[in-house]
Design an enzyme around this catalytic site. Structure first.
Site, PDB file in Angstrom:
ATOM      1  N   HIS A 184       0.833  -1.207   0.000  1.00 40.36           N
ATOM      2  CA  HIS A 184       0.000   0.000   0.000  1.00 40.36           C
ATOM      3  C   HIS A 184       0.871   1.262   0.000  1.00 40.36           C
ATOM      4  O   HIS A 184       0.636   2.193  -0.769  1.00 40.36           O
ATOM      5  CB  HIS A 184      -0.921  -0.038   1.227  1.00 40.36           C
ATOM      6  CG  HIS A 184      -1.849   1.124   1.333  1.00 40.36           C
ATOM      7  ND1 HIS A 184      -3.136   1.090   0.832  1.00 40.36           N
ATOM      8  CD2 HIS A 184      -1.688   2.352   1.868  1.00 40.36           C
ATOM      9  CE1 HIS A 184      -3.713   2.271   1.071  1.00 40.36           C
ATOM     10  NE2 HIS A 184      -2.869   3.049   1.693  1.00 40.36           N
ATOM     11  N   GLU A 185       1.892   1.275   0.861  1.00 37.63           N
ATOM     12  CA  GLU A 185       2.752   2.457   0.944  1.00 37.63           C
ATOM     13  C   GLU A 185       3.603   2.628  -0.310  1.00 37.63           C
ATOM     14  O   GLU A 185       3.826   3.752  -0.770  1.00 37.63           O
ATOM     15  CB  GLU A 185       3.644   2.374   2.194  1.00 37.63           C
ATOM     16  CG  GLU A 185       2.881   2.546   3.502  1.00 37.63           C
ATOM     17  CD  GLU A 185       2.163   3.892   3.590  1.00 37.63           C
ATOM     18  OE1 GLU A 185       2.717   4.909   3.143  1.00 37.63           O
ATOM     19  OE2 GLU A 185       1.030   3.910   4.092  1.00 37.63           O
ATOM     20  N   HIS A 187       1.551   4.249  -2.884  1.00 38.27           N
ATOM     21  CA  HIS A 187       1.486   5.709  -2.708  1.00 38.27           C
ATOM     22  C   HIS A 187       2.725   6.366  -3.320  1.00 38.27           C
ATOM     23  O   HIS A 187       2.636   7.399  -3.982  1.00 38.27           O
ATOM     24  CB  HIS A 187       1.434   6.077  -1.226  1.00 38.27           C
ATOM     25  CG  HIS A 187       0.060   6.072  -0.633  1.00 38.27           C
ATOM     26  ND1 HIS A 187      -1.015   6.716  -1.214  1.00 38.27           N
ATOM     27  CD2 HIS A 187      -0.423   5.513   0.508  1.00 38.27           C
ATOM     28  CE1 HIS A 187      -2.093   6.548  -0.458  1.00 38.27           C
ATOM     29  NE2 HIS A 187      -1.766   5.819   0.589  1.00 38.27           N
ATOM     30  N   GLU A 242      -6.334   6.790  -1.748  1.00 36.06           N
ATOM     31  CA  GLU A 242      -6.382   5.583  -0.932  1.00 36.06           C
ATOM     32  C   GLU A 242      -6.849   4.381  -1.756  1.00 36.06           C
ATOM     33  O   GLU A 242      -6.283   3.295  -1.670  1.00 36.06           O
ATOM     34  CB  GLU A 242      -7.318   5.787   0.266  1.00 36.06           C
ATOM     35  CG  GLU A 242      -6.681   6.544   1.400  1.00 36.06           C
ATOM     36  CD  GLU A 242      -5.404   5.890   1.874  1.00 36.06           C
ATOM     37  OE1 GLU A 242      -5.396   4.673   2.122  1.00 36.06           O
ATOM     38  OE2 GLU A 242      -4.386   6.588   1.952  1.00 36.06           O
TER      39      GLU A 242
HETATM   40 ZN    ZN Z   1      -2.786   5.059   2.152  1.00 36.30          ZN
END
Ligand code: ZN
Length: 159
Positions: free
Chosen positions: A28-29, A32, A91
Protein backbone atom coordinates in the site's frame (compact mmCIF):
# COMPACT_ATOMS: atom_id res chain seq x y z
CA UNK A 1 8.66 9.67 2.71
CA UNK A 2 10.84 12.03 0.66
CA UNK A 3 13.27 10.07 -1.52
CA UNK A 4 10.79 7.22 -1.96
CA UNK A 5 11.61 5.51 1.31
CA UNK A 6 8.96 3.56 3.19
CA UNK A 7 8.98 3.59 6.98
CA UNK A 8 7.02 1.19 9.18
CA UNK A 9 6.60 1.56 12.94
CA UNK A 10 6.51 -1.53 15.15
CA UNK A 11 3.12 -0.37 16.49
CA UNK A 12 1.50 -1.80 13.36
CA UNK A 13 2.92 -5.31 13.85
CA UNK A 14 0.18 -6.62 16.17
CA UNK A 15 -2.33 -5.73 13.43
CA UNK A 16 -0.29 -7.11 10.53
CA UNK A 17 0.37 -10.30 12.56
CA UNK A 18 2.67 -11.96 10.00
CA UNK A 19 4.80 -11.35 6.91
CA UNK A 20 1.82 -11.38 4.54
CA UNK A 21 0.01 -8.83 6.69
CA UNK A 22 3.09 -6.61 6.63
CA UNK A 23 3.17 -7.04 2.84
CA UNK A 24 -0.30 -5.43 2.73
CA UNK A 25 1.07 -2.32 4.44
CA UNK A 26 4.29 -2.25 2.40
CA UNK A 27 2.42 -2.77 -0.89
CA UNK A 28 0.00 0.00 0.00
CA UNK A 29 2.75 2.46 0.94
CA UNK A 30 4.88 1.58 -2.09
CA UNK A 31 1.80 2.22 -4.24
CA UNK A 32 1.49 5.71 -2.71
CA UNK A 33 5.16 6.33 -3.58
CA UNK A 34 4.93 4.91 -7.12
CA UNK A 35 1.74 6.86 -7.84
CA UNK A 36 3.49 9.99 -6.55
CA UNK A 37 0.72 10.85 -4.10
CA UNK A 38 3.05 12.71 -1.74
CA UNK A 39 4.03 15.31 -4.29
CA UNK A 40 0.40 15.62 -5.31
CA UNK A 41 -0.25 16.79 -1.80
CA UNK A 42 2.66 19.23 -2.12
CA UNK A 43 3.12 19.21 1.63
CA UNK A 44 6.53 17.54 1.43
CA UNK A 45 7.87 20.32 -0.73
CA UNK A 46 6.70 22.83 1.83
CA UNK A 47 8.27 20.75 4.59
CA UNK A 48 11.62 20.51 2.80
CA UNK A 49 11.73 24.26 2.24
CA UNK A 50 10.83 25.09 5.83
CA UNK A 51 13.10 22.38 7.17
CA UNK A 52 16.05 23.75 5.20
CA UNK A 53 15.49 27.29 6.46
CA UNK A 54 15.11 26.14 10.05
CA UNK A 55 18.23 23.99 9.88
CA UNK A 56 20.48 26.81 8.73
CA UNK A 57 19.09 28.98 11.53
CA UNK A 58 19.67 26.16 13.98
CA UNK A 59 23.35 25.96 13.09
CA UNK A 60 23.90 29.43 14.47
CA UNK A 61 22.20 28.77 17.79
CA UNK A 62 22.77 26.96 21.04
CA UNK A 63 22.15 23.23 21.43
CA UNK A 64 19.00 23.78 23.49
CA UNK A 65 17.51 26.09 20.88
CA UNK A 66 18.54 23.68 18.14
CA UNK A 67 16.78 20.91 19.99
CA UNK A 68 13.63 22.98 20.34
CA UNK A 69 13.71 23.86 16.66
CA UNK A 70 14.05 20.21 15.80
CA UNK A 71 10.96 19.47 17.84
CA UNK A 72 9.14 22.30 16.05
CA UNK A 73 10.08 20.88 12.68
CA UNK A 74 9.02 17.41 13.72
CA UNK A 75 5.67 18.71 14.99
CA UNK A 76 5.11 20.59 11.75
CA UNK A 77 6.07 17.54 9.73
CA UNK A 78 3.66 15.40 11.65
CA UNK A 79 0.84 17.78 10.85
CA UNK A 80 1.39 18.79 7.26
CA UNK A 81 3.64 16.06 5.92
CA UNK A 82 2.90 12.82 7.64
CA UNK A 83 -0.37 12.81 9.56
CA UNK A 84 -2.48 14.40 6.86
CA UNK A 85 -4.64 11.64 5.41
CA UNK A 86 -4.52 10.87 1.71
CA UNK A 87 -7.68 11.55 -0.24
CA UNK A 88 -10.19 8.78 -0.74
CA UNK A 89 -9.27 8.54 -4.43
CA UNK A 90 -5.57 8.17 -3.59
CA UNK A 91 -6.38 5.58 -0.93
CA UNK A 92 -8.40 3.50 -3.39
CA UNK A 93 -5.58 3.69 -5.93
CA UNK A 94 -3.00 2.66 -3.31
CA UNK A 95 -5.22 -0.21 -2.18
CA UNK A 96 -5.64 -1.53 -5.72
CA UNK A 97 -1.97 -1.17 -6.75
CA UNK A 98 -0.77 -2.35 -3.35
CA UNK A 99 -2.63 -5.64 -3.73
CA UNK A 100 -1.05 -6.16 -7.15
CA UNK A 101 2.44 -5.36 -5.81
CA UNK A 102 2.15 -7.76 -2.88
CA UNK A 103 0.82 -10.45 -5.21
CA UNK A 104 3.75 -9.93 -7.60
CA UNK A 105 6.10 -10.31 -4.62
CA UNK A 106 4.52 -13.67 -3.80
CA UNK A 107 2.07 -12.77 -1.03
CA UNK A 108 -1.58 -13.82 -1.13
CA UNK A 109 -3.60 -10.61 -1.64
CA UNK A 110 -6.63 -12.19 0.08
CA UNK A 111 -4.79 -11.56 3.37
CA UNK A 112 -5.55 -7.84 2.91
CA UNK A 113 -9.20 -8.28 3.81
CA UNK A 114 -8.38 -9.64 7.27
CA UNK A 115 -5.75 -6.95 7.81
CA UNK A 116 -8.12 -4.06 7.10
CA UNK A 117 -10.83 -5.69 9.20
CA UNK A 118 -8.37 -5.88 12.11
CA UNK A 119 -7.49 -2.23 11.44
CA UNK A 120 -11.18 -1.32 11.67
CA UNK A 121 -11.49 -3.29 14.91
CA UNK A 122 -8.40 -1.65 16.42
CA UNK A 123 -9.95 1.75 15.76
CA UNK A 124 -12.19 1.21 18.77
CA UNK A 125 -10.52 1.66 22.12
CA UNK A 126 -6.74 1.94 22.14
CA UNK A 127 -4.71 4.87 20.87
CA UNK A 128 -4.39 4.53 17.10
CA UNK A 129 -1.04 4.00 15.41
CA UNK A 130 0.23 6.64 13.01
CA UNK A 131 -0.66 4.42 10.05
CA UNK A 132 -4.17 4.02 11.40
CA UNK A 133 -4.67 7.73 11.96
CA UNK A 134 -3.82 8.44 8.33
CA UNK A 135 -5.60 5.37 6.99
CA UNK A 136 -9.00 5.17 8.62
CA UNK A 137 -10.59 1.95 7.46
CA UNK A 138 -14.27 1.88 6.75
CA UNK A 139 -16.94 -0.25 5.10
CA UNK A 140 -16.27 1.37 1.71
CA UNK A 141 -12.58 0.44 1.80
CA UNK A 142 -13.31 -3.16 2.72
CA UNK A 143 -15.98 -3.44 0.02
CA UNK A 144 -13.57 -2.02 -2.57
CA UNK A 145 -10.94 -4.58 -1.54
CA UNK A 146 -13.33 -7.38 -2.41
CA UNK A 147 -13.50 -5.92 -5.93
CA UNK A 148 -9.70 -5.46 -6.23
CA UNK A 149 -8.61 -8.85 -4.84
CA UNK A 150 -9.63 -10.99 -7.88
CA UNK A 151 -7.51 -8.77 -10.15
CA UNK A 152 -4.48 -9.04 -7.85
CA UNK A 153 -5.03 -12.76 -7.39
CA UNK A 154 -4.17 -13.30 -11.07
CA UNK A 155 -0.66 -12.03 -10.37
CA UNK A 156 -0.35 -14.24 -7.31
CA UNK A 157 -1.52 -17.42 -9.06
CA UNK A 158 0.60 -16.74 -12.16
CA UNK A 159 3.80 -17.20 -10.19
ZN1 ZN B 1 -2.79 5.06 2.15
Amino acid sequence: MPGGKVCVYTGILPVTRDESGLAVVMGHEIAHAVANHSSERMSHQLLVQMGGAALSTAMAQSPQQTQNLFLDIFGLGSQVGLLLPYSRVQESEADRLGLIFMAMAGYDPRVALGFWQRMAASQQGQAPSEFLSTHPSDVTRINNLKVYIPEALKYYLKR
